[in-house]
Design an enzyme around this catalytic site. Sequence first.
Site, PDB file in Angstrom:
ATOM      1  N   VAL A 108       0.842  -1.206   0.000  1.00 19.87           N
ATOM      2  CA  VAL A 108       0.000   0.000   0.000  1.00 19.87           C
ATOM      3  C   VAL A 108       0.872   1.249   0.000  1.00 19.87           C
ATOM      4  CG1 VAL A 108      -1.700   1.324   1.315  1.00 19.87           C
ATOM      5  CG2 VAL A 108      -1.943  -1.153   1.089  1.00 19.87           C
ATOM      6  N   TYR A 109       1.913   1.240   0.807  1.00 23.06           N
ATOM      7  CA  TYR A 109       2.847   2.375   0.849  1.00 23.06           C
ATOM      8  C   TYR A 109       3.471   2.612  -0.525  1.00 23.06           C
ATOM      9  CZ  TYR A 109       6.816   5.212   2.435  1.00 23.06           C
ATOM     10  OH  TYR A 109       7.747   6.203   2.611  1.00 23.06           O
TER      11      TYR A 109
END
Length: 301
Positions: A171-172
């Site tokens: 996600v990052y």
Amino acid sequence: MEGLKRMSSFASAASAPAEASPAPRPRVWFISNLTRGFGLELVRQVLARGDQVVATAPNIDKVMEVFPDGDAGLLALSLDIADAGQVQYAVDQAVAHFGRIDLLINNANKGVLGAIEEVSDAEVLQAVEGNLLGVMRMTRAVLPQMRLQRSGQIVNMSTFATTGEGPGWGVYAATKSAIDGLSEVLAEEVGPLGIGVTLLEPVPFRSDFMIDSLIVGQRVIDDYYDTSGRTRRRQGVPLGNPAWYPLAGVSSVIEALTAKKPPLRLVLGHKGYYKALKKLESLRQEHMAWHDVSLAMDHIL
């Protein structure tokens, strides 16, 4: 005799002291989302070189702890980049105080740790808000002033994780990859207006990222024990090498950002640099291997 007069006049002019060149105008840096790491060290060094800084953070007390006596070149403002009204107010205050903004440092950095299947929509949205929407709000608020000036540099904090940091950081990496794509297009849009864009892609360095800016996914799936689970188990280990703190290369970053033509991408740290080169070579080999299929589409389209 006339010749002597001309020579005398020339000699007088030559011996007259030349007018001193005006001192370079201090640059105005607008730095968002300060914590205790890269951002504060950047403020220190920018002020030390005689430039001016608008330092912003949701909790401005952190900034004032470092600069308790204030500085004529420093304007500290509370700012939550999730609030569009606060963003516009901070930019208006900066322009009213210093008259311009030369560099916008979008220092947003919200991490989410967990396998793609483990993280929830709510956890993903926090990263999207912090890493993407907040950066877009800041950029949209500053661009009218930079367009008026016909100059400026927008600096977006990305990460070497966009080259494939590892399990647990999907996600990052996704939100930072979005910043990469946004920045590349933005550079094409604002370049003709005299405005530049730079992506900073640092390796991890010692900071409060693990404390202040990391969301750890609440759901844990046993099947990911050896992939994202391993990353979770390392979550308590400080990022980076103590020798880097608070990032030894900040002065070099400042030099690059104030160059006549700053780079679009600037990788920071040997690990990120060689990882980027490895990814480029991997992409080249894969594109060449599938060359015929890729170009066959020309006949279909």
